[in-house]
Design a protein around this motif. Structure first.
Motif, PDB file in Angstrom:
ATOM      1  N   GLY A 624      39.243  74.595  61.032  1.00 57.09           N
ATOM      2  CA  GLY A 624      40.328  73.729  61.467  1.00 57.09           C
ATOM      3  C   GLY A 624      41.634  74.439  61.711  1.00 57.09           C
ATOM      4  N   ILE A 625      41.582  75.656  62.254  1.00 58.11           N
ATOM      5  CA  ILE A 625      42.832  76.339  62.592  1.00 58.11           C
ATOM      6  C   ILE A 625      43.616  75.515  63.609  1.00 58.11           C
ATOM      7  CG2 ILE A 625      43.833  78.434  63.592  1.00 58.11           C
ATOM      8  CD1 ILE A 625      42.623  78.819  60.825  1.00 58.11           C
ATOM      9  N   TYR A 626      42.914  74.904  64.568  1.00 58.09           N
ATOM     10  CA  TYR A 626      43.560  74.087  65.592  1.00 58.09           C
ATOM     11  C   TYR A 626      43.234  72.603  65.441  1.00 58.09           C
ATOM     12  CZ  TYR A 626      44.146  78.665  67.783  1.00 58.09           C
ATOM     13  OH  TYR A 626      44.466  79.968  68.022  1.00 58.09           O
ATOM     14  N   GLY A 627      41.965  72.263  65.277  1.00 57.39           N
ATOM     15  CA  GLY A 627      41.567  70.868  65.154  1.00 57.39           C
ATOM     16  C   GLY A 627      41.508  70.446  63.702  1.00 57.39           C
ATOM     17  N   LYS A 628      42.280  69.439  63.338  1.00 58.85           N
ATOM     18  CA  LYS A 628      42.398  69.049  61.934  1.00 58.85           C
ATOM     19  C   LYS A 628      41.390  67.990  61.504  1.00 58.85           C
ATOM     20  CE  LYS A 628      45.703  71.977  61.531  1.00 58.85           C
ATOM     21  NZ  LYS A 628      45.449  73.272  60.861  1.00 58.85           N
ATOM     22  N   GLN A 629      40.582  67.477  62.435  1.00 61.02           N
ATOM     23  CA  GLN A 629      39.449  66.672  62.037  1.00 61.02           C
ATOM     24  C   GLN A 629      38.211  67.548  62.245  1.00 61.02           C
ATOM     25  OE1 GLN A 629      37.946  62.927  64.055  1.00 61.02           O
ATOM     26  NE2 GLN A 629      38.990  62.058  62.288  1.00 61.02           N
ATOM     27  N   SER A 630      37.982  68.413  61.269  1.00 63.21           N
ATOM     28  CA  SER A 630      36.960  69.455  61.387  1.00 63.21           C
ATOM     29  C   SER A 630      36.384  69.726  60.021  1.00 63.21           C
ATOM     30  CB  SER A 630      37.574  70.725  61.988  1.00 63.21           C
ATOM     31  OG  SER A 630      38.745  71.098  61.269  1.00 63.21           O
ATOM     32  N   SER A 631      35.234  70.396  60.006  1.00 62.69           N
ATOM     33  CA  SER A 631      34.537  70.615  58.743  1.00 62.69           C
ATOM     34  C   SER A 631      33.690  71.872  58.825  1.00 62.69           C
ATOM     35  CB  SER A 631      33.636  69.411  58.424  1.00 62.69           C
ATOM     36  OG  SER A 631      32.679  69.221  59.450  1.00 62.69           O
ATOM     37  N   CYS A 632      33.152  72.288  57.690  1.00 59.78           N
ATOM     38  CA  CYS A 632      32.183  73.384  57.693  1.00 59.78           C
ATOM     39  C   CYS A 632      30.841  72.918  58.241  1.00 59.78           C
ATOM     40  CB  CYS A 632      32.012  73.939  56.275  1.00 59.78           C
ATOM     41  SG  CYS A 632      33.347  75.019  55.731  1.00 59.78           S
ATOM     42  N   VAL A 633      30.467  71.680  57.946  1.00 59.17           N
ATOM     43  CA  VAL A 633      29.203  71.126  58.437  1.00 59.17           C
ATOM     44  C   VAL A 633      29.468  69.712  58.938  1.00 59.17           C
ATOM     45  CG1 VAL A 633      26.850  70.442  57.852  1.00 59.17           C
ATOM     46  CG2 VAL A 633      27.830  72.508  56.828  1.00 59.17           C
ATOM     47  N   PHE A 634      29.119  69.449  60.194  1.00 66.71           N
ATOM     48  CA  PHE A 634      29.268  68.124  60.797  1.00 66.71           C
ATOM     49  C   PHE A 634      27.894  67.672  61.283  1.00 66.71           C
ATOM     50  CE2 PHE A 634      29.709  65.437  64.551  1.00 66.71           C
ATOM     51  CZ  PHE A 634      30.588  64.457  64.105  1.00 66.71           C
ATOM     52  N   VAL A 635      27.498  66.447  60.916  1.00 66.27           N
ATOM     53  CA  VAL A 635      26.189  65.920  61.270  1.00 66.27           C
ATOM     54  C   VAL A 635      26.359  64.536  61.878  1.00 66.27           C
ATOM     55  CG1 VAL A 635      23.935  65.191  60.393  1.00 66.27           C
ATOM     56  CG2 VAL A 635      25.047  67.229  59.445  1.00 66.27           C
ATOM     57  N   ALA A 636      25.778  64.312  63.050  1.00 64.12           N
ATOM     58  CA  ALA A 636      25.799  62.999  63.692  1.00 64.12           C
ATOM     59  C   ALA A 636      24.494  62.798  64.449  1.00 64.12           C
ATOM     60  CB  ALA A 636      26.985  62.869  64.639  1.00 64.12           C
ATOM     61  N   LEU A 637      23.857  61.662  64.234  1.00 66.19           N
ATOM     62  CA  LEU A 637      22.579  61.350  64.894  1.00 66.19           C
ATOM     63  C   LEU A 637      21.594  62.506  64.732  1.00 66.19           C
ATOM     64  CD1 LEU A 637      23.787  59.636  68.198  1.00 66.19           C
ATOM     65  CD2 LEU A 637      23.334  58.597  65.970  1.00 66.19           C
ATOM     66  N   ALA A 638      21.457  62.961  63.497  1.00 62.94           N
ATOM     67  CA  ALA A 638      20.540  64.058  63.179  1.00 62.94           C
ATOM     68  C   ALA A 638      19.715  63.676  61.954  1.00 62.94           C
ATOM     69  CB  ALA A 638      21.298  65.352  62.932  1.00 62.94           C
ATOM     70  N   SER A 639      18.586  64.315  61.813  1.00 63.27           N
ATOM     71  CA  SER A 639      17.634  63.963  60.774  1.00 63.27           C
ATOM     72  C   SER A 639      17.338  65.162  59.880  1.00 63.27           C
ATOM     73  CB  SER A 639      16.328  63.477  61.433  1.00 63.27           C
ATOM     74  OG  SER A 639      15.299  63.307  60.479  1.00 63.27           O
ATOM     75  N   ARG A 640      17.306  64.920  58.581  1.00 64.48           N
ATOM     76  CA  ARG A 640      16.831  65.885  57.586  1.00 64.48           C
ATOM     77  C   ARG A 640      17.546  67.244  57.711  1.00 64.48           C
ATOM     78  NH1 ARG A 640      10.374  64.860  58.206  1.00 64.48           N
ATOM     79  NH2 ARG A 640      10.917  65.175  60.395  1.00 64.48           N
ATOM     80  N   THR A 641      18.848  67.207  57.521  1.00 61.69           N
ATOM     81  CA  THR A 641      19.659  68.425  57.481  1.00 61.69           C
ATOM     82  C   THR A 641      19.856  68.831  56.031  1.00 61.69           C
ATOM     83  OG1 THR A 641      20.829  67.731  59.486  1.00 61.69           O
ATOM     84  CG2 THR A 641      21.853  69.452  58.148  1.00 61.69           C
ATOM     85  N   THR A 642      19.572  70.084  55.713  1.00 66.83           N
ATOM     86  CA  THR A 642      19.696  70.580  54.347  1.00 66.83           C
ATOM     87  C   THR A 642      20.787  71.636  54.266  1.00 66.83           C
ATOM     88  OG1 THR A 642      17.377  70.161  53.805  1.00 66.83           O
ATOM     89  CG2 THR A 642      18.528  71.809  52.477  1.00 66.83           C
ATOM     90  N   VAL A 643      21.728  71.431  53.348  1.00 60.79           N
ATOM     91  CA  VAL A 643      22.740  72.428  53.019  1.00 60.79           C
ATOM     92  C   VAL A 643      22.492  72.852  51.586  1.00 60.79           C
ATOM     93  CG1 VAL A 643      25.200  72.910  52.761  1.00 60.79           C
ATOM     94  CG2 VAL A 643      24.404  71.378  54.587  1.00 60.79           C
ATOM     95  N   ARG A 644      22.296  74.153  51.356  1.00 62.44           N
ATOM     96  CA  ARG A 644      22.034  74.586  49.989  1.00 62.44           C
ATOM     97  C   ARG A 644      22.578  75.987  49.750  1.00 62.44           C
ATOM     98  NH1 ARG A 644      16.085  74.276  51.421  1.00 62.44           N
ATOM     99  NH2 ARG A 644      15.565  76.305  52.333  1.00 62.44           N
ATOM    100  N   ASP A 645      22.864  76.258  48.475  1.00 59.90           N
ATOM    101  CA  ASP A 645      23.272  77.592  48.011  1.00 59.90           C
ATOM    102  C   ASP A 645      24.422  78.155  48.836  1.00 59.90           C
ATOM    103  OD1 ASP A 645      21.330  77.463  46.090  1.00 59.90           O
ATOM    104  OD2 ASP A 645      19.861  78.633  47.194  1.00 59.90           O
ATOM    105  N   SER A 646      25.356  77.317  49.254  1.00 61.49           N
ATOM    106  CA  SER A 646      26.449  77.748  50.117  1.00 61.49           C
ATOM    107  C   SER A 646      27.796  77.549  49.439  1.00 61.49           C
ATOM    108  CB  SER A 646      26.409  76.993  51.449  1.00 61.49           C
ATOM    109  OG  SER A 646      25.250  77.349  52.191  1.00 61.49           O
ATOM    110  N   VAL A 647      28.776  78.330  49.884  1.00 62.10           N
ATOM    111  CA  VAL A 647      30.137  78.268  49.362  1.00 62.10           C
ATOM    112  C   VAL A 647      31.049  77.851  50.511  1.00 62.10           C
ATOM    113  CG1 VAL A 647      32.013  79.542  48.261  1.00 62.10           C
ATOM    114  CG2 VAL A 647      29.632  80.089  47.697  1.00 62.10           C
ATOM    115  N   LEU A 648      31.669  76.671  50.378  1.00 56.91           N
ATOM    116  CA  LEU A 648      32.496  76.105  51.433  1.00 56.91           C
ATOM    117  C   LEU A 648      33.885  75.822  50.862  1.00 56.91           C
ATOM    118  CD1 LEU A 648      29.947  73.375  52.684  1.00 56.91           C
ATOM    119  CD2 LEU A 648      29.933  75.825  53.187  1.00 56.91           C
TER     120      LEU A 648
END
Length: 891
Positions: A624-648
């Motif tokens: 989000g250096i420029y866009g302030k509605q931002s994230s490390c992980v963004f999911v929309a209309l997606a299935s079975r997304t796994t986030v693990r063992d990560s540092v955010l």
């Protein structure tokens, strides 16, 4: 969003961090140490890379461990070779389908270690040709490799990969430091004094004269200009120079400062708004929405006042600013703003700069942009400037306002303007005069140049970002789609009876990038954005690395640093693909996005969505250096997304945003999230939405082939640590729920997490289970251990919560602003109140109360009503909370 007013905001934004909550400095430091140790444990899985050793210091800085007389983890990873001029001493490539590329190679060579190619494009073409000579990709077992020697590869055009490039690995040779740049390298630019104090100028020819970014090529060049080169350790480890600031008013640093530092305050919106053509409002009464009964708000009522259960949809009108022109909000944004010439105090009592327009004229404003926060601080907008009027102190906009899906105005929120020539007045700023093709760079005004007062030109290498997408992996648009039942895959219509996973199926597949860094992608904030689903977020469908219609795509041990927009984007059909062991640092927008497509509630007619995506062992910071509605992980209309063992860590809004309730089946496992919601409000490090209902393939495992459902899979959040803070734009953490299940979120199982300075929230939702969690001082702003508006299927059991209040739970009208609708003697009412039991509460005096407007129950009274059975309350802080925390986190 959180709609009920909360008290005590001003009291929460002054004073020291620990004192605001009545906790000790020792506890605060112990929590930070726990986060540091957890980070070290998670990072032990990451592969060694040229930038590995920088992560520990970044985590230590973000946790502000120096305030606790602590240093970060001293764990060191093996350092890879970083020289860009290594000798090519190896033998010829071992396979005809292995080619070598080097920054000092030649495309006239044969692609061996001794005679490498120069460009990735040529290497790709050679592999394609050689595969065809072997019978093409229809014959399995023809994997190819492109080995990249150390150096920076400046792409002239996007590297486009497709089905013909399936089974290809692009890999850094033996761990060397390899960088792919989307910028144009300007060599030996002779910046000379032009008469203005500290001003250096040069005539340059650039491919992208509308560029909004400029980089110094190397740290050495940065030092020649007197620019701080320490702002991004990942970039420095790769030998990349710093980002210069586009001529800005007020002066500021986009990478280092959080609003309001470097911002002025809007003094009002000018009359008018855009876009405002006629539009179409649509409501779909069936299928009914997943949202359910809320005692305060009424059945299926949400902030849009949509009739019960409807899916709402807008085409045209205010949606015209998006592409495609539809959204779930039917409003507009302001056509301009008013400003004050003098500084002031913002709503939190912080000093904010004035807006100085001395020497400006309308011509100067053309090509500039305004960055403005939403009135509710739910994100920010970017606008292209149209005109400037000094007499009325107004800026009018030409286009923009699509970087956030909500409508509204700016109120008195922070803003700044960049890209205006007369604003060039601070060291480290730059501006390009397109009329004369002259580049201007501002150095320290005490000298005529950056060379200790010398009047000689400073000769440096500069990089102008040119490409929005560096690498595109894209299959055929007509690749395998679902049948009418929405489950089984069928072949592409022009290649019958060909299974997915082969080149002729139309899918690009089995393409890997390993050990490679990507940088210098162009900004995208003024490119097309869309609203993919009913959450609050809009997003640009693009990234530095873009994948669509593909499967088995792997990004391993890569780095994405200083991208102008999104870093990695998985669009529409992308399956069985992963991002592992990678670093995301100083990202213009979001780091990773998995976004599908659908028509209203129909997710059956096509397979245009990501599925089985893994985000594993990554480190993400500085989004989000420029866009302030931002994230490390963004999911929309997606299935079975796994986030693990990560540092955010370190972002302006959520760390992870799930924008809808489609499909479900997501997992967040054993990850660390902290320092989010640093520049916005009303959000959490984890944020989810579910304002609509979808018809989708049934993946429950027990359904018949071709079955469809409106019920998503459960999402599991297990074994994570989420911490609000320790830093933010109020210097006290963001003070919002750590797990923010917003507007209708449903089917979540939240277990065995450690949560610091934030609690759990449910708003307009149902079917959630919170169990086995440790919550440490959630704070009144986040609503206590659990804040839950009414809805069935909520269970809160076997949790330990250490509260700074004797009222650790907030249900329904806990703040007293509305009548209490909880009636424990009415079975219908009890159905919509969370079922609680077997919890352990720690409060300052060992007291417990649940308040609902005029009603109040202590623990014994609740247990007599069949609630909180098996629960207990104690005074103070549990002496062994760290033992429990480390057990939950497995460290």
């Amino acid at each position: 969003m959180w709609r009920i007013p909360l008290l005590g905001l001003l009291a929460l934004v002054t004073g020291s961090f620990a004192n605001k909550f009545g906790t000790s400095h020792a506890f605060d430091c112990d929590a930070r140490k726990l986060a540091s140790d957890f980070s070290t444990s998670l990072r032990s899985k990451a592969p060694p890379t040229p930038w590995s050793s920088t992560v520990a210091a970044d985590v230590a800085d973000a946790l502000r461990l120096s305030e606790c007389a602590m240093k970060g983890s001293q764990q060191q990873f093996p350092q890879s070779r970083v020289s860009s001029q290594q000798q090519h001493t190896g033998a010829a490539a071992s396979s005809n389908l292995t080619v070598v590329v080097a920054s000092d190679g030649s495309d006239d060579n044969n692609g061996t270690l001794k005679a490498p190619f120069a460009t990735l494009h040529h290497a790709r073409d050679v592999l394609r040709s050689r595969r065809l000579s072997l019978g093409g990709l229809s014959t399995p077992g023809n994997p190819g490799s492109v080995l990249l020697r150390a150096g920076i590869y400046y792409l002239g055009t996007t590297l486009e990969l497709g089905p013909l490039d399936s089974q290809t690995t692009f890999e850094a040779y033996q761990g060397e430091a390899v960088v792919i740049s989307g910028g144009q390298l300007l060599r030996n630019v002779p910046l000379a004094p032009n008469g203005a104090p500290g001003r250096l100028s040069a005539h340059v020819v650039v491919d992208n004269p509308a560029a909004q970014q400029l980089f110094v090529a190397t740290p050495a060049d940065g030092k020649l200009l007197g620019v701080d080169v320490t702002g991004c350790r990942t970039a420095t480890a790769l030998g990349l120079g710093p980002r210069l600031e586009w001529a800005r008013e007020p002066n500021g640093n986009s990478e280092r400062q959080l609003q309001p530092d470097g911002y002025a305050l809007v003094a009002g919106n000018i009359n008018g708004s855009f876009p405002d053509p006629p539009g179409l409002h649509m409501e779909v009464p069936e299928p009914a929405s997943n949202s359910t009964f809320f005692p305060v708000f009424g059945r299926d009522r949400d902030p849009r006042n949509v009739p019960a259960g409807y899916i709402w949809y807008r085409v045209g009108g205010g949606a015209s600013r998006f592409s495609p022109p539809h959204t779930f909000w039917n409003g507009t944004v302001a056509a301009g703003l008013r400003f004050n010439a003098t500084g002031g105090i913002d709503r939190h009592g912080r000093h904010v700069s004035g807006f100085n327009t001395t020497g400006w004229n309308t011509r100067d404003s053309h090509g500039g942009v305004a960055h403005v926060f939403h009135n509710a601080l739910w994100g920010s907008w970017v606008f292209a400037l149209d005109a400037f009027d000094a007499a009325t102190r107004t800026l009018t906009f030409l286009s923009g306002g699509w970087q956030e899906s909500r409508t509204g105005f700016m109120g008195t929120q922070p803003f700044f303007v960049a890209g205006v020539g007369p604003a060039l007045d601070a060291p480290g700023e730059w501006w390009f005069d397109k009329t004369s093709s002259t580049l201007h760079v501002q150095t320290n005004a005490s000298t005529d140049s950056a060379t200790n007062g010398s009047h000689e030109a400073v000769v440096v290498d500069l990089v102008v970002p040119k490409l929005r997408t560096l690498v595109s992996i894209r299959g055929n648009a007509k690749a395998a789609t679902h049948t009418a039942h929405g489950c089984s895959a069928s072949a592409s219509p022009h290649v019958p009876n060909v299974p997915p996973g082969t080149a002729s199926s139309g899918l690009a597949h089995s393409i890997t990038f390993s050990g490679i860094a990507f940088t210098h992608s162009a900004t995208t904030q003024l490119e097309a954005y869309e609203v993919p689903s009913p959450g609050d977020w809009a997003i640009h469908r693009g990234g530095a690395l873009f994948v669509e219609q593909a499967e088995q795509i792997k990004l391993h041990g890569c780095a994405f640093v200083r991208t102008g927009g999104n870093a990695v984007f998985f669009s529409n059909r992308v399956t069985n693909s992963s991002v592992t062991g990678s670093r995301f640092d100083h990202i213009g927008d979001s780091a990773f996005a998995a976004v599908g497509s659908g028509e209203l509630s129909d997710l059956v007619s096509s397979s245009s969505f990501p599925d089985l995506i893994t985000y594993d062992s990554n480190v993400c910071s500085g989004v989000g250096i420029y866009g302030k509605q931002s994230s490390c992980v963004f999911v929309a209309l997606a299935s079975r997304t796994t986030v693990r063992d990560s540092v955010l860590f370190n972002g302006p809004r959520a760390g992870i945003n799930i924008n809808d309730g489609a499909f479900g089946g997501h997992q967040l496992q054993r990850s660390l999230l902290f320092n989010f919601v640093r520049e916005t409000q009303d959000h959490g490090p984890w944020n989810s939405w579910d304002r609509s209902c979808y018809v989708m393939p049934d993946r429950s495992g027990s359904a018949a082939p071709g079955a469809v459902t409106t019920v998503p899979l459960w999402t599991h959040l297990h074994g994570n640590m989420l911490m609000n803070g320790p830093s933010g734009n109020r210097d006290l953490g963001n003070l919002f729920p750590s797990f923010d299940h917003d507007d209708g979120s449903a089917f979540y199982h939240v277990s065995n997490n450690v949560v610091v300075w934030g609690g759990f929230k449910n708003f307009l939702g149902h079917d959630k289970i919170w169990t086995g969690n440790l919550l440490l001082y959630p704070g009144r702003w986040s609503g206590g251990c659990l804040t839950a508006w009414g809805g069935p299927g909520h269970v809160y059991t076997n949790n330990t919560c250490v509260s700074q209040s004797g009222m650790p739970l907030q249900f329904d009208s806990s703040d007293g602003t509305k009548p209490c609708y909880i009636d424990y003697h009415n079975a219908s009412s009890v159905t919509n109140v969370p079922k609680t039991g077997n919890n352990v509460y720690w409060t300052p005096q060992g007291t417990f109360a649940l308040a609902c407007s005029q009603n109040r129950w202590n623990l014994a009274e609740l247990q007599a009503l069949g609630q909180e059975l098996g629960s207990s309350v104690h005074a103070g802080t549990p002496p062994k909370w760290q033992v429990l925390a480390r057990s939950l986190l497995a460290i």
